[in-house]
Design a protein around this motif. Structure first.
Motif, PDB file in Angstrom:
ATOM      1  N   VAL A   1       5.552 104.757 -30.279  1.00 22.92           N
ATOM      2  CA  VAL A   1       6.143 105.378 -29.093  1.00 22.92           C
ATOM      3  C   VAL A   1       5.033 106.133 -28.382  1.00 22.92           C
TER       4      VAL A   1
ATOM      5  N   PHE B   1       5.659  99.884 -26.598  1.00 25.79           N
ATOM      6  CA  PHE B   1       6.756  99.796 -27.557  1.00 25.79           C
ATOM      7  C   PHE B   1       7.700  98.658 -27.199  1.00 25.79           C
TER       8      PHE B   1
ATOM      9  N   TYR C   1       9.861 114.028 -28.123  1.00 27.45           N
ATOM     10  CA  TYR C   1       9.760 112.667 -28.679  1.00 27.45           C
ATOM     11  C   TYR C   1      11.114 111.967 -28.613  1.00 27.45           C
TER      12      TYR C   1
ATOM     13  N   LEU D   1      11.981 108.690 -26.632  1.00 29.90           N
ATOM     14  CA  LEU D   1      12.498 107.533 -27.361  1.00 29.90           C
ATOM     15  C   LEU D   1      13.826 107.078 -26.783  1.00 29.90           C
TER      16      LEU D   1
ATOM     17  N   ILE E   1      13.170 105.207 -23.657  1.00 34.78           N
ATOM     18  CA  ILE E   1      12.699 103.847 -23.946  1.00 34.78           C
ATOM     19  C   ILE E   1      13.861 102.957 -24.359  1.00 34.78           C
TER      20      ILE E   1
END
Length: 382
Positions: A5, A78, A229, A233, A236
């Motif tokens: 990531v 990713f 994070y 994430l 994403i």
């Protein structure tokens, strides 16, 4: 944290305090390219402006300058956003031409090395997880320049090599650092414990790897970093879900279009069949009309022949009737002749009997003539 990531990768390898482990990581990737080892780097602004005012801005994951005045751009992907080779060329070109924006000369342009770490398979025709590219002469394979260099690292192939026991992280620095990136797989919800234990054991003698483990654990356990994070994430994964939804919709749309095309084709085929059948029926109808006309003409001909035969038959009937009448007439004449002949014979017998002196009554009984007729014959004889 999954180091594939981009946020986690930047926090670990794009941090000034972790510069030493970033140098080791980059040297592990570039060790087979014939370049001198990197001893120091400086982190650069990762913003890449567009060529024109309306061009979109791009942000690199990691951009450093080595002590040899070489640019190294590291991109970690990713998710497969497709056109990865073209994206890498675009980032390389923007990094390569950055000095020109400040009015510098062409001679001051620096070599740019593009490293792409991919969480998906890009080159399906090759089995190697690490491939590098330069500009070469087509025939002699001599390098044109060292200003351009591309590296592609496919993590899925790396993990497959690990599962097939084809990696030796004890003797390959690159293998141990890439296995570090592949150890946590958030998409599969998996941590490769065997990789962890092996790297943990190697870290007892590899100070840089041990330091990276410590910084990684610290990064993963910091609440503020963890929230950022998780946010990245989620972004994403949401992008992947939206992209997947878009792909499914496009597939459904393509399927509908294909079905419509198939139906349209079926309709065209059926329409062609109908037209052919219609034409065939039209031809058969025309053929039937011609046959009907032919039959009509034959029927008319037969009627005419029948009429002719009827007339002939009538003529034959009339002739037959005429012949019957003639036959009847002849029979009547014959009968009259026979009657006359019989009468003459009877009268001759009567004359003979009269001559012999027979009685009139006897003669009448013998000849069947009336007594008056016999009397007349007698008078005529006297």
């Amino acid at each position: 944290m999954d180091l594939k990531v981009d946020y986690a990768f930047k926090q670990l390898f794009g941090n000034e305090k972790n510069k030493d482990i970033t140098v080791v990581f980059l040297n592990a990737i570039l060790q087979k390219t014939g370049r001198n080892r990197i001893t120091d780097i400086s982190f650069e602004n990762t913003e890449i402006p567009g060529e024109y005012m309306d061009d979109k801005q791009s942000r690199l994951d990691l951009l450093v300058v080595t002590e040899a005045d070489e640019w190294i751009n590291v991109e970690i992907q990713f998710t497969n956003k497709y056109d990865m080779v073209k994206r890498s060329l675009y980032y390389w070109s923007k990094t390569y031409t950055r000095p020109l924006e400040k009015g510098m000369a062409y001679s001051e342009l620096r070599p740019v090395i593009a490293i792409n770490i991919l969480n998906f398979t890009l080159f399906h025709e090759m089995e190697r997880f690490h491939t590098s590219y330069h500009l070469y002469d087509d025939q002699r394979q001599t390098k044109l320049t060292n200003m351009m260099e591309f590296h592609f690292i496919e993590m899925s192939k790396l993990i497959n090599d690990w599962k097939r026991d084809q990696l030796d992280p004890w003797n390959s620095v690159l293998a141990r650092w890439l296995l570090l990136l592949g150890m946590v797989d958030h998409r599969k919800g998996k941590v490769y414990d065997d990789i962890y234990h092996e790297l943990e054991e190697i870290a007892l003698t590899d100070e840089s790897l041990r330091e990276t483990f410590q910084n990684w654990e610290e990064l993963s356990s910091t609440q503020e970093q963890r929230l950022k994070y998780d946010s990245r994430l989620k972004q994403i994964m949401d992008e992947e879900a939206a992209k997947r939804e878009h792909e499914l919709r496009m597939q459904a749309l393509d399927k509908r279009e294909q079905e419509m095309d198939d139906r349209e084709q079926i309709v065209k085929v059926k329409e062609q069949e109908v037209n052919e059948k219609h034409q065939e029926m039209k031809e058969k109808q025309q053929e039937m009309i011609e046959k009907h006309q032919e039959m009509k003409e034959k029927q008319q001909e037969m009627i005419e022949k029948h009429q002719e035969m009827k007339e002939k038959q009538q003529e034959m009937i009339e002739k037959q009737q005429e012949m019957e009448e003639k036959h009847q007439e002849m029979e009547e004449k014959q009968q009259k002749i026979e009657q006359k002949a019989e009468q003459s014979a009877k009268m001759a017998i009567a004359r003979k009997l009269l001559k012999e002196g027979m009685e009139i009554a006897f003669i009448a009984d013998s000849t069947g003539l009336s007594r008056d007729t016999i009397t007349d014959i007698q008078d005529e004889m006297e």
